[in-house]
Scaffold this motif. Structure first.
Motif, short mmCIF file in Angstrom:
data_model
loop_
_atom_site.label_atom_id
_atom_site.label_comp_id
_atom_site.label_asym_id
_atom_site.label_seq_id
_atom_site.Cartn_x
_atom_site.Cartn_y
_atom_site.Cartn_z
N THR A 85 -69.17 81.50 12.70
CA THR A 85 -70.41 80.98 13.28
C THR A 85 -71.47 82.07 13.47
O THR A 85 -72.54 81.81 14.00
N SER A 86 -71.18 83.28 13.02
CA SER A 86 -72.17 84.36 13.16
C SER A 86 -72.76 84.77 11.81
O SER A 86 -73.43 85.79 11.72
N SER A 138 -74.85 80.55 17.96
CA SER A 138 -73.64 80.39 17.15
C SER A 138 -73.42 78.94 16.73
O SER A 138 -72.83 78.69 15.68
N TYR A 139 -73.87 78.00 17.56
CA TYR A 139 -73.60 76.59 17.30
C TYR A 139 -74.88 75.76 17.39
O TYR A 139 -75.74 76.03 18.22
N GLY A 152 -71.65 74.92 12.64
CA GLY A 152 -71.99 76.31 12.39
C GLY A 152 -71.49 76.78 11.04
O GLY A 152 -70.98 76.01 10.23
#
Length: 194
Positions: A85-86, A138-139, A152
Protein backbone atom coordinates in the motif's frame (compact mmCIF):
# COMPACT_ATOMS: atom_id res chain seq x y z
CA UNK A 1 9.92 11.39 42.60
CA UNK A 2 13.58 11.26 43.51
CA UNK A 3 14.32 9.07 40.45
CA UNK A 4 12.92 11.78 38.17
CA UNK A 5 14.92 14.68 36.77
CA UNK A 6 16.02 16.75 33.79
CA UNK A 7 19.52 17.03 32.32
CA UNK A 8 20.02 19.84 29.81
CA UNK A 9 23.47 19.58 28.13
CA UNK A 10 25.11 22.96 27.51
CA UNK A 11 27.72 24.02 24.95
CA UNK A 12 30.98 25.88 25.75
CA UNK A 13 29.19 29.25 25.66
CA UNK A 14 26.60 28.09 28.20
CA UNK A 15 23.76 27.75 25.69
CA UNK A 16 21.57 24.73 25.20
CA UNK A 17 22.71 22.10 22.70
CA UNK A 18 19.08 21.73 21.62
CA UNK A 19 18.18 18.56 23.47
CA UNK A 20 17.49 17.30 26.99
CA UNK A 21 17.31 14.03 28.88
CA UNK A 22 14.28 13.57 31.11
CA UNK A 23 14.05 10.73 33.60
CA UNK A 24 10.66 9.68 34.97
CA UNK A 25 10.08 7.77 38.20
CA UNK A 26 7.66 5.37 36.49
CA UNK A 27 8.08 3.78 33.03
CA UNK A 28 4.40 4.39 32.25
CA UNK A 29 4.88 8.14 32.81
CA UNK A 30 7.84 8.11 30.41
CA UNK A 31 5.85 6.25 27.74
CA UNK A 32 2.90 8.64 28.04
CA UNK A 33 5.16 11.71 27.91
CA UNK A 34 6.99 10.41 24.85
CA UNK A 35 3.74 9.60 23.03
CA UNK A 36 2.04 12.89 23.86
CA UNK A 37 4.97 15.21 23.07
CA UNK A 38 6.54 13.63 19.97
CA UNK A 39 6.14 15.79 16.83
CA UNK A 40 4.65 18.66 18.85
CA UNK A 41 4.75 21.84 16.73
CA UNK A 42 6.45 24.54 18.83
CA UNK A 43 6.19 27.20 16.12
CA UNK A 44 6.35 27.37 12.32
CA UNK A 45 10.03 26.41 12.20
CA UNK A 46 10.45 24.12 15.23
CA UNK A 47 9.01 20.70 16.05
CA UNK A 48 9.57 18.95 19.36
CA UNK A 49 10.81 15.39 18.90
CA UNK A 50 10.57 12.96 21.79
CA UNK A 51 12.31 9.56 21.89
CA UNK A 52 12.80 6.99 24.63
CA UNK A 53 16.35 6.10 25.55
CA UNK A 54 15.60 2.51 24.51
CA UNK A 55 14.89 3.73 20.94
CA UNK A 56 18.06 5.85 20.87
CA UNK A 57 20.20 2.95 22.08
CA UNK A 58 18.62 0.59 19.53
CA UNK A 59 19.62 2.94 16.71
CA UNK A 60 23.11 3.51 18.14
CA UNK A 61 23.78 -0.22 18.36
CA UNK A 62 22.34 -1.17 14.99
CA UNK A 63 24.69 -3.32 12.95
CA UNK A 64 26.29 -2.27 9.69
CA UNK A 65 24.45 -5.01 7.80
CA UNK A 66 20.69 -4.80 7.27
CA UNK A 67 18.82 -7.79 8.65
CA UNK A 68 15.32 -8.18 7.25
CA UNK A 69 12.67 -8.64 9.96
CA UNK A 70 11.51 -12.23 10.36
CA UNK A 71 7.83 -11.44 9.80
CA UNK A 72 8.50 -9.80 6.42
CA UNK A 73 10.54 -12.81 5.29
CA UNK A 74 7.82 -15.18 6.48
CA UNK A 75 5.14 -13.27 4.57
CA UNK A 76 7.17 -13.25 1.37
CA UNK A 77 7.94 -16.98 1.65
CA UNK A 78 4.28 -17.82 2.31
CA UNK A 79 3.44 -17.28 -1.35
CA UNK A 80 0.40 -15.17 -0.46
CA UNK A 81 -0.25 -12.13 -2.59
CA UNK A 82 0.79 -9.10 -0.56
CA UNK A 83 -0.54 -5.71 -1.58
CA UNK A 84 2.07 -3.02 -1.03
CA UNK A 85 0.00 0.00 0.00
CA UNK A 86 3.01 2.32 -0.11
CA UNK A 87 3.82 1.95 -3.83
CA UNK A 88 2.63 5.51 -4.55
CA UNK A 89 5.55 6.77 -2.43
CA UNK A 90 7.96 5.34 -5.01
CA UNK A 91 6.70 7.57 -7.83
CA UNK A 92 9.75 8.72 -9.82
CA UNK A 93 8.46 12.33 -9.86
CA UNK A 94 7.46 12.36 -6.15
CA UNK A 95 3.87 13.21 -6.99
CA UNK A 96 0.92 12.98 -4.66
CA UNK A 97 -2.48 11.57 -5.52
CA UNK A 98 -5.97 12.94 -5.18
CA UNK A 99 -9.39 11.46 -5.69
CA UNK A 100 -12.53 12.82 -7.37
CA UNK A 101 -16.01 11.38 -7.12
CA UNK A 102 -18.67 12.58 -9.51
CA UNK A 103 -21.92 10.77 -10.15
CA UNK A 104 -21.20 7.06 -10.00
CA UNK A 105 -17.54 7.39 -11.00
CA UNK A 106 -14.45 7.64 -8.81
CA UNK A 107 -11.15 8.78 -10.33
CA UNK A 108 -7.67 8.85 -8.83
CA UNK A 109 -5.15 11.28 -10.29
CA UNK A 110 -1.45 11.94 -9.92
CA UNK A 111 -0.88 15.56 -8.91
CA UNK A 112 2.07 17.48 -10.31
CA UNK A 113 2.47 21.22 -9.73
CA UNK A 114 4.07 21.67 -13.17
CA UNK A 115 1.80 19.71 -15.52
CA UNK A 116 -1.89 18.83 -15.61
CA UNK A 117 -3.13 16.01 -13.34
CA UNK A 118 -2.70 12.53 -14.80
CA UNK A 119 -5.44 9.90 -14.44
CA UNK A 120 -4.15 6.82 -12.59
CA UNK A 121 -7.34 4.83 -12.06
CA UNK A 122 -11.08 5.18 -12.65
CA UNK A 123 -13.98 2.97 -11.69
CA UNK A 124 -17.77 3.07 -11.99
CA UNK A 125 -19.96 2.22 -8.96
CA UNK A 126 -16.92 1.88 -6.65
CA UNK A 127 -18.79 3.28 -3.66
CA UNK A 128 -22.38 3.69 -2.51
CA UNK A 129 -21.88 7.08 -0.87
CA UNK A 130 -18.34 8.48 -0.53
CA UNK A 131 -14.60 7.85 -0.45
CA UNK A 132 -11.93 8.85 2.05
CA UNK A 133 -8.12 8.65 2.26
CA UNK A 134 -6.43 7.19 5.32
CA UNK A 135 -4.11 9.64 7.18
CA UNK A 136 -0.89 8.46 5.51
CA UNK A 137 -2.48 7.82 2.13
CA UNK A 138 -1.98 4.06 2.32
CA UNK A 139 -5.65 3.25 1.78
CA UNK A 140 -8.60 4.61 -0.12
CA UNK A 141 -11.75 3.87 1.88
CA UNK A 142 -15.03 3.25 0.05
CA UNK A 143 -18.38 3.33 1.88
CA UNK A 144 -21.12 0.78 1.18
CA UNK A 145 -24.47 -0.20 2.73
CA UNK A 146 -22.85 -3.36 4.12
CA UNK A 147 -19.69 -1.65 5.46
CA UNK A 148 -16.43 -0.21 4.19
CA UNK A 149 -13.61 -1.48 2.02
CA UNK A 150 -9.95 -0.46 1.98
CA UNK A 151 -8.15 -0.32 -1.37
CA UNK A 152 -4.49 0.17 -2.22
CA UNK A 153 -1.43 -0.90 -4.15
CA UNK A 154 -0.44 -0.03 -7.69
CA UNK A 155 -3.58 -1.71 -9.13
CA UNK A 156 -6.03 -0.43 -6.48
CA UNK A 157 -6.87 -3.88 -5.17
CA UNK A 158 -9.15 -4.58 -2.20
CA UNK A 159 -6.95 -4.89 0.87
CA UNK A 160 -9.68 -5.56 3.42
CA UNK A 161 -13.36 -5.08 4.10
CA UNK A 162 -15.19 -4.40 7.35
CA UNK A 163 -18.87 -5.12 7.87
CA UNK A 164 -20.92 -2.39 9.54
CA UNK A 165 -24.44 -1.90 8.22
CA UNK A 166 -25.21 1.65 7.03
CA UNK A 167 -21.77 2.94 8.01
CA UNK A 168 -21.50 6.74 7.77
CA UNK A 169 -18.12 7.48 9.36
CA UNK A 170 -14.68 5.88 9.53
CA UNK A 171 -11.78 7.21 11.53
CA UNK A 172 -8.21 5.96 11.36
CA UNK A 173 -5.56 6.30 14.03
CA UNK A 174 -2.62 8.44 12.80
CA UNK A 175 -0.47 5.33 12.32
CA UNK A 176 -3.30 3.58 10.40
CA UNK A 177 -3.20 0.55 12.71
CA UNK A 178 -6.67 1.13 14.13
CA UNK A 179 -10.01 1.96 12.56
CA UNK A 180 -13.32 3.02 14.10
CA UNK A 181 -16.59 3.03 12.18
CA UNK A 182 -19.99 4.47 13.07
CA UNK A 183 -23.40 4.51 11.49
CA UNK A 184 -24.46 7.59 13.51
CA UNK A 185 -27.45 5.82 15.05
CA UNK A 186 -28.32 5.89 18.73
CA UNK A 187 -26.20 3.41 20.67
CA UNK A 188 -29.22 1.45 21.92
CA UNK A 189 -30.58 1.06 18.36
CA UNK A 190 -27.16 0.22 16.95
CA UNK A 191 -26.54 -2.53 19.51
CA UNK A 192 -29.97 -4.10 18.86
CA UNK A 193 -29.30 -4.40 15.12
CA UNK A 194 -25.97 -6.25 15.57
Amino acid sequence: GEDAGVVLPLDEAGGSKGYAFIRYARPLDAQQATASTDQYQLDKAHTFVSRSLVDVERVQHAGETFVEPEIATALLESGDDIIDTSTWLLDDRSREQFCLRHGDEVEIYWHDSVVDPELDYARQHWTDSRVMWSPRGSYLTTFHRQGIALWGGSKWEKVMKFQHKNVKFAGFSPCERYLVTSNALEVEHDNQSN
